[in-house]
Design an enzyme around this catalytic site. Sequence first.
Site, short mmCIF file in Angstrom:
data_model
loop_
_atom_site.label_atom_id
_atom_site.label_comp_id
_atom_site.label_asym_id
_atom_site.label_seq_id
_atom_site.Cartn_x
_atom_site.Cartn_y
_atom_site.Cartn_z
NE ARG A 202 2.04 -5.23 11.35
CZ ARG A 202 2.96 -4.81 10.47
NH1 ARG A 202 4.14 -5.39 10.43
NH2 ARG A 202 2.68 -3.84 9.66
NE ARG B 225 -3.85 -1.54 10.15
CZ ARG B 225 -2.78 -0.93 9.64
NH1 ARG B 225 -2.84 0.31 9.23
NH2 ARG B 225 -1.66 -1.60 9.54
CE LYS C 265 -2.12 -0.90 3.91
NZ LYS C 265 -1.49 -2.18 4.33
NE ARG D 282 6.48 -0.98 10.10
CZ ARG D 282 5.26 -0.89 9.57
NH1 ARG D 282 5.07 -0.26 8.44
NH2 ARG D 282 4.24 -1.44 10.19
NE ARG E 153 7.17 -3.17 5.86
CZ ARG E 153 5.86 -2.97 6.00
NH1 ARG E 153 5.15 -2.45 5.01
NH2 ARG E 153 5.26 -3.33 7.11
P1 AMP Z 1 1.16 0.38 9.24
O1 AMP Z 1 2.39 1.20 9.03
O2 AMP Z 1 -0.02 0.89 8.47
O3 AMP Z 1 1.39 -1.09 9.03
O4 AMP Z 1 0.77 0.56 10.80
C1 AMP Z 1 1.65 0.15 11.81
C2 AMP Z 1 0.88 -0.04 13.11
O5 AMP Z 1 0.27 1.19 13.49
C3 AMP Z 1 -0.26 -1.04 13.04
O6 AMP Z 1 0.15 -2.38 13.22
C4 AMP Z 1 -1.15 -0.55 14.18
O7 AMP Z 1 -0.62 -0.92 15.43
C5 AMP Z 1 -1.02 0.96 14.05
N1 AMP Z 1 -2.03 1.53 13.11
C6 AMP Z 1 -1.79 2.21 11.96
N2 AMP Z 1 -2.93 2.58 11.37
C7 AMP Z 1 -3.93 2.13 12.18
C8 AMP Z 1 -5.36 2.18 12.10
N3 AMP Z 1 -5.98 2.77 11.08
N4 AMP Z 1 -6.05 1.58 13.10
C9 AMP Z 1 -5.44 0.98 14.13
N5 AMP Z 1 -4.12 0.88 14.26
C10 AMP Z 1 -3.35 1.46 13.29
#
Ligand code: AMP
Length: 210
Positions: A167, A88, A13, A156, A123
């Site tokens: 996840r 999400r 994404k 990360r 990544r």
């Molecule tokens: P991402 O970079 O989008 O994979 O987000 C990393 C982490 O941030 C996720 O595993 C969640 O812990 C938190 N996070 C990011 N966006 C959201 C969201 N829209 N709702 C809930 N948690 C989020």
Amino acid sequence: MKLILLGAPGAGKGTQADIIKQKLGIPTISTGNILRAAVKNGTPTGLKAKAFMDAGQLVPDEVIIGVINERLQESDCANGYILDGVPRTVAQAEALEQAGIRFDAVVALEVPDQRIVDRMGGRRVCEHCGASYHVIHIPPKTEGVCDACGGALVQRKDDSPETVLSRLEVYHKETEPLKGFYEARGVLKTVEDLPTVEDTTQAILKVLGY
Ligand code: AMP
């Protein structure tokens, strides 16, 4: 153009959003990047989010809804935006709808779980601007250095194999139902993962009518 990129963690994404935003001339809003910056800066939001993020769990809806509503009011969002990693949950999608936001398209990137697990180990993200790379598939020009801003590339914490599996579980349970939510609103478009980043970008632009 208001667009959502929907997909599992590691589906691409962020990578696709960064390419498409140049073509469409609109910003990408990534709640993951906003939260990582908040954690790094030790803000109240960061303090609330950190433990959930480290465990690969979702940050509570009320925190996310506050963050996203605030961000979408900034002036660069006036002509549209691409949402990456938000909504999400159905509660987050409903909150956006209640705020009066209607999306032109929701693109679901379909990537098999096993391919996600294989990819996540490679990544790397920029510590400074959040840009995403892959050691083999999307290498930076100089190893360990962000092409865009010169920041250091790091792995990360939540990309460790155990956290990736939890996840993915959270994705299937909490986020996948959003496909039905947006299908019912007539805006869902599905794109299969293709062998190269460029092919997938072309497939996304095609479903968007470009
Ligand atoms: P991402 O970079 O989008 O994979 O987000 C990393 C982490 O941030 C996720 O595993 C969640 O812990 C938190 N996070 C990011 N966006 C959201 C969201 N829209 N709702 C809930 N948690 C989020």
